[in-house]
Design an enzyme around this catalytic site. Structure first.
Site, PDB file in Angstrom:
ATOM      1  N   CYS A  86       0.844  -1.196   0.000  1.00 49.81           N
ATOM      2  CA  CYS A  86       0.000   0.000   0.000  1.00 49.81           C
ATOM      3  C   CYS A  86       0.884   1.254   0.000  1.00 49.81           C
ATOM      4  CB  CYS A  86      -0.980  -0.042   1.163  1.00 49.81           C
ATOM      5  SG  CYS A  86      -2.400   1.058   0.946  1.00 49.81           S
ATOM      6  N   HIS A 175      -3.720  -5.086  -0.098  1.00 46.69           N
ATOM      7  CA  HIS A 175      -3.278  -5.675   1.170  1.00 46.69           C
ATOM      8  C   HIS A 175      -3.297  -7.205   1.088  1.00 46.69           C
ATOM      9  CE1 HIS A 175      -3.416  -2.058   3.929  1.00 46.69           C
ATOM     10  NE2 HIS A 175      -3.974  -1.589   2.823  1.00 46.69           N
ATOM     11  N   GLU A 177      -2.264  -9.133   3.244  1.00 45.35           N
ATOM     12  CA  GLU A 177      -2.491  -9.638   4.605  1.00 45.35           C
ATOM     13  C   GLU A 177      -3.943  -9.559   5.040  1.00 45.35           C
ATOM     14  OE1 GLU A 177      -2.196  -5.253   5.136  1.00 45.35           O
ATOM     15  OE2 GLU A 177      -1.298  -6.744   3.829  1.00 45.35           O
TER      16      GLU A 177
END
EC number: 4.1.3.27
Length: 367
Positions: A86, A175, A177
């Site tokens: 990001c 993202h 994650e």
């Protein structure tokens, strides 16, 4: 160097997602130390001797709110891998001369599908993978530095990934994650599998590493299903419709079926149908799944495992289907288990419609 022994320094740009990223890295075996972007210096990072540096997400603009992040990218380029998420990717974009501006849309916790180049972070990741986005800024195509290449984009053209052409520096706008991102763990594994400061150096190192048989099968099955899932009448929506129409055979509980044998003082045998294996080669190329299943059922086994992988085990989903049909009329029939390299919901739905009562999941293949 194996991922399990990689020492990772992560620069935290004051973002809560930093700790999700930390968790993913740790789950893949890395040793991770996290430092706020204004609470560590380059010499202090050098003393930690990191194998990889990760630049975290964060609020604001990379030019004004990323602290030491851009200096870290500049200092470690050509030395060790640097990855950005990001804002981390935006830092890479700006550090090499690009501009980060309003992306034309504001997205917060929304998923988009992306197409990518199947390299670096995206190795073995399927096309049109769903990724989670939290941003309003992005690198602009018109200012893309000559030294960077685009690795991923959304359907409407927004840059979702960049990679340095020479240095092992790569970033993604989304993202990995996030729990809503598909194949996030695989992307993190790919990050940790990169070594050295240059892609050329890394490519040589990767070539010397022997690919495991599980990795080979995993990669091949992904290719197989990219084709299978797009066949007319075999798309995911088609299989869901068949299931809703009641076309799946009735199932029995796997654990209950094992317990029946055990409670009766019998051994709960899990039998197997396969024609070949990577270690043994061809075992019986002419094995008939229906005939073998019926023999097993008459012998009183509790479960019949059917290998459906075609390249190394010479099986297919039709083997499971005919095995199930062959034993349906047997009193107290065995449970049918699909033994396969399962990595998506489609394969489970496919198994259910073919008559499987349960499936085998290999944890290492799951993300």
């Amino acid at each position: 160097m194996p991922a399990a022994s990689k020492n990772v320094v992560m620069i935290d740009n004051y973002d809560s997602f930093t700790w999700n990223l930390y968790e993913y890295l740790c789950q893949e075996g890395a040793n991770v130390e996290v430092f706020r972007n204004d609470q560590i210096t380059i010499p202090e990072i050098e003393q930690l001797k990191p194998d990889v540096v990760v630049i975290s997400p964060g609020p604001g603009h990379p030019r004004t709110d990323s602290g030491i992040s851009r200096d870290v990218i500049s200092h470690f380029k050509g030395k060790i891998p640097v990855f950005g998420v990001c804002m981390g990717q935006q830092c890479i974009f700006e550090e090499f001369g690009g501009d980060v501006e309003y992306a034309g849309e504001i997205v917060h916790g929304k998923t988009s599908t992306v197409k990518h180049d199947n390299k670096g972070m995206f190795k073995n990741v399927p096309q049109d993978v769903a990724v989670t986005r939290y941003h309003s800024l992005a690198g602009t195509l018109k200012s893309l530095p000559d030294c960077l290449e685009i690795t991923a984009r959304t359907d409407n053209g927004i840059i979702m990934g960049v990679r340095h052409k020479k240095y092992t520096i790569e970033g993604v706008q989304f993202h990995p994650e996030s729990i809503l991102t598909e194949e996030g763990h695989l992307m993190i594994q790919n990050i940790l599998n990169v070594s050295g400061g240059y892609w050329e150096e890394n490519a040589n190192g990767a070539a010397q590493r022997k690919e495991s048989i599980l990795e080979k099968i995993y990669a091949q099955r992904r290719k197989d299903y990219e084709f299978e899932m797009n066949r007319p009448g075999r798309r995911f929506a088609d299989l869901e419709l068949y299931l809703s129409m009641g076309l799946a055979p009735p199932l029995i509980n796997f654990y209950d079926r094992l317990e029946q044998n055990i409670s009766a003082g019998k051994v709960a045998i899990l039998s197997e149908i396969k024609r070949a294996s990577p270690s043994k080669g061809v075992i019986d190329g002419d094995a008939n799944a229906a005939k073998q299943a019926l023999n097993y059922a008459k012998a009183g086994v509790a479960t019949i495992s059917v290998l459906t992988e075609p390249t190394w085990f010479k099986g297919n989903i039709q083997d499971l289907e005919v095995a199930r049909k062959a034993i349906d009329s047997v009193a107290n029939r065995p449970c049918i288990l699909r033994k396969e390299f399962i990595f998506n919901k489609y394969q489970i739905l496919e198994a259910r419609l073919a008559g499987a009562d349960t499936v085998l999941l290999i944890v290492k293949m799951l993300s």
